[in-house]
Design an enzyme around this catalytic site. Structure first.
Site, PDB file in Angstrom:
ATOM      1  N   LYS A 167       2.330  39.346  -3.729  1.00  0.00           N
ATOM      2  CA  LYS A 167       0.948  39.027  -4.082  1.00  0.00           C
ATOM      3  C   LYS A 167       0.014  40.163  -3.674  1.00  0.00           C
ATOM      4  O   LYS A 167       0.438  41.181  -3.116  1.00  0.00           O
ATOM      5  CB  LYS A 167       0.545  37.722  -3.375  1.00  0.00           C
ATOM      6  CG  LYS A 167       1.436  36.534  -3.727  1.00  0.00           C
ATOM      7  CD  LYS A 167       1.084  35.941  -5.063  1.00  0.00           C
ATOM      8  CE  LYS A 167      -0.191  35.137  -4.968  1.00  0.00           C
ATOM      9  NZ  LYS A 167      -0.558  34.478  -6.238  1.00  0.00           N
TER      10      LYS A 167
ATOM     11  N   GLU B  90       2.522  40.466  -8.542  1.00  0.00           N
ATOM     12  CA  GLU B  90       1.220  40.136  -9.119  1.00  0.00           C
ATOM     13  C   GLU B  90       0.466  41.414  -9.465  1.00  0.00           C
ATOM     14  O   GLU B  90       0.369  42.330  -8.651  1.00  0.00           O
ATOM     15  CB  GLU B  90       0.419  39.311  -8.115  1.00  0.00           C
ATOM     16  CG  GLU B  90      -1.005  38.999  -8.551  1.00  0.00           C
ATOM     17  CD  GLU B  90      -1.757  38.245  -7.464  1.00  0.00           C
ATOM     18  OE1 GLU B  90      -1.394  37.084  -7.200  1.00  0.00           O
ATOM     19  OE2 GLU B  90      -2.688  38.834  -6.880  1.00  0.00           O
TER      20      GLU B  90
ATOM     21  N   ARG C 281       0.821  -1.220   0.000  1.00  0.00           N
ATOM     22  CA  ARG C 281       0.000   0.000   0.000  1.00  0.00           C
ATOM     23  C   ARG C 281       0.846   1.258   0.000  1.00  0.00           C
ATOM     24  O   ARG C 281       0.536   2.227  -0.704  1.00  0.00           O
ATOM     25  CB  ARG C 281      -0.957  -0.028   1.200  1.00  0.00           C
ATOM     26  CG  ARG C 281      -1.897   1.181   1.292  1.00  0.00           C
ATOM     27  CD  ARG C 281      -2.538   1.552  -0.027  1.00  0.00           C
ATOM     28  NE  ARG C 281      -3.153   0.427  -0.706  1.00  0.00           N
ATOM     29  CZ  ARG C 281      -3.422   0.409  -1.998  1.00  0.00           C
ATOM     30  NH1 ARG C 281      -3.101   1.443  -2.768  1.00  0.00           N
ATOM     31  NH2 ARG C 281      -3.987  -0.653  -2.544  1.00  0.00           N
TER      32      ARG C 281
ATOM     33  N   LYS D 281       1.120  25.088  -4.094  1.00  0.00           N
ATOM     34  CA  LYS D 281      -0.126  24.449  -3.660  1.00  0.00           C
ATOM     35  C   LYS D 281       0.090  22.944  -3.638  1.00  0.00           C
ATOM     36  O   LYS D 281      -0.290  22.213  -4.559  1.00  0.00           O
ATOM     37  CB  LYS D 281      -1.279  24.841  -4.586  1.00  0.00           C
ATOM     38  CG  LYS D 281      -1.614  26.323  -4.518  1.00  0.00           C
ATOM     39  CD  LYS D 281      -2.720  26.696  -5.484  1.00  0.00           C
ATOM     40  CE  LYS D 281      -3.029  28.191  -5.403  1.00  0.00           C
ATOM     41  NZ  LYS D 281      -4.093  28.598  -6.361  1.00  0.00           N
TER      42      LYS D 281
ATOM     43  N   ASP E 275      -2.619  38.096 -13.020  1.00  0.00           N
ATOM     44  CA  ASP E 275      -3.556  37.263 -12.271  1.00  0.00           C
ATOM     45  C   ASP E 275      -4.983  37.390 -12.776  1.00  0.00           C
ATOM     46  O   ASP E 275      -5.539  38.487 -12.855  1.00  0.00           O
ATOM     47  CB  ASP E 275      -3.502  37.649 -10.787  1.00  0.00           C
ATOM     48  CG  ASP E 275      -4.353  36.739  -9.936  1.00  0.00           C
ATOM     49  OD1 ASP E 275      -4.194  35.507 -10.048  1.00  0.00           O
ATOM     50  OD2 ASP E 275      -5.168  37.251  -9.150  1.00  0.00           O
TER      51      ASP E 275
END
Length: 285
Positions: free
Chosen positions: A170, A199, A103, A138, A220
Site C-alpha cells: 500500500k 497500489e 437476540r 475492513k 487507488d
C-alpha cells in the site's frame, strides 16, 4: 463452495462467547421471572424487507444450544433472496430458551444478511460488465470470518482473509521503501511464494511497478477516465483492481472501464442490519 467451517470458523466457540456476552452472570432474569419453566411456544421468524439471507444456520444454532429438543424448520438457505414478509424459519420449543436465544440469533442473522444484501446490490449493479466484486479486511474485529462469508453469500469474492494471504503493498509501504519499484523489488526478493500486488494512484507508477515484477495492480482512487487509461496501458499484462470512492452510484461506471476487480470496503464496514423479526404464538395444547 467454501463453507464457514472450511474458513476455520468455530461455531461452538462463537455460540459460547456470544451467549456469555448477552447472558452475563445472572442469565435471562426477565424470562426466568415471568415465563413458566415448562412453557412452550411456536415462533415464526420473518423478513420485514427484501433481503439476501446469510447466517441462517448460525441463528438456528443459538436456539438449539439452549434447547436441544427444539423443532426448527429453515425455509431459506444462505445466499437466497427473501421478499418482505417471507417466513425464514419456524420454531417450536421451550419458551424460556427461545426468548433467551432470540437476540443473539437475530443480531447475527440481521448483521450478516445486511452484508449479503448490500453485496448483492453491488453485484447486480455491475452485472454484465465482467468486473468482479471483492470485499476487504475492513471488518469488525473478531467477526471477519462470518462477515466475509456473508459478503460471499451476496455474490462477492473474498480478497485477503488475513495479512498472510498475499503481499499487498500500500501507499505507506511505498513511502517507507522510497517508491513503487523499490517496494515491489523488495517483496519479490523476500521469496514469500505469494502473489505481489501493489497500489498505484497515478499512471506514472504503472510501468515501474510492472518492470519490478508486480503480479497485480490496485488502482487507488482513480476516476473512470484515468482507469480507462490504465486499462489500455496495461493491456492485459496483469489483473487490475479498482478501489477507493466506490459506492452504488459510481460502481457501474468504474466497472465499465474494463478493470477486472472492484474492491468495496463498505459492504462489510458499513452495511446496515436488515429488519428481521421473531413473532411468538402460544403452542396449541
Amino acid at each position: 463452495m467454501t463453507t464457514l467451517a472450511d474458513m476455520g470458523f468455530d461455531l461452538d466457540d462463537f455460540l459460547t462467547r456470544t451467549l456469555a456476552e448477552d447472558l452475563g452472570a445472572g442469565g435471562d432474569v426477565t424470562s426466568a421471572a415471568t415465563i413458566p419453566a415448562d412453557a412452550r411456544f411456536d415462533a415464526v421468524m420473518r423478513s420485514r424487507e427484501p433481503i439476501t439471507v446469510a447466517g441462517i444456520g448460525i441463528a438456528a444454532a443459538f436456539f438449539r444450544r439452549l434447547d436441544e429438543t427444539v423443532s426448527i424448520q429453515v425455509a431459506f438457505d444462505d445466499g437466497e433472496q427473501a421478499e418482505r414478509g417471507a417466513v425464514l424459519m419456524r420454531l417450536q420449543g421451550n419458551a424460556r430458551a427461545m426468548l433467551t436465544a432470540e437476540r443473539s440469533a437475530l443480531n447475527t442473522l440481521q448483521h450478516l444478511s445486511g452484508i449479503a444484501t448490500m453485496a448483492r446490490r453491488y453485484v447486480d449493479a455491475i452485472a454484465g460488465t465482467g468486473a468482479v466484486l471483492l470485499d476487504t479486511r475492513k471488518t469488525v474485529p473478531g467477526l471477519r470470518l462470518v462477515e466475509k462469508y456473508a459478503a460471499r453469500m451476496g455474490g462477492a469474492q473474498n480478497h485477503r482473509l488475513r495479512l498472510d494471504d498475499g503481499v499487498l503493498i500500500k501507499d505507506n509501504h511505498v513511502a517507507v521503501c522510497g517508491g513503487v519499484a523499490e517496494a515491489v523489488r523488495a517483496a519479490r526478493a523476500a521469496n514469500t511464494g505469494l502473489q505481489v500486488q501493489v497500489e498505484v494512484d497515478r499512471i506514472g507508477q504503472i510501468e515501474p511497478a510492472l518492470a519490478a515484477g508486480a503480479d497485480r495492480l490496485l488502482l487507488d482512487n482513480m476516476a473512470p477516465a484515468l482507469l480507462r487509461e490504465a486499462v489500455a496501458l496495461v493491456n492485459g499484462r496483469v489483473p487490475l483492481e479498482a478501489s477507493g470512492g466506490v459506492n452504488l452510484d459510481t460502481i457501474s461506471a468504474i466497472a465499465e472501464t474494463g478493470v477486472n476487480f472492484i474492491s468495496v470496503g463498505r459492504i462489510t464496514q458499513s452495511a446496515p442490519a436488515v429488519d428481521i423479526g421473531l413473532d411468538y404464538v402460544l403452542s396449541p395444547s
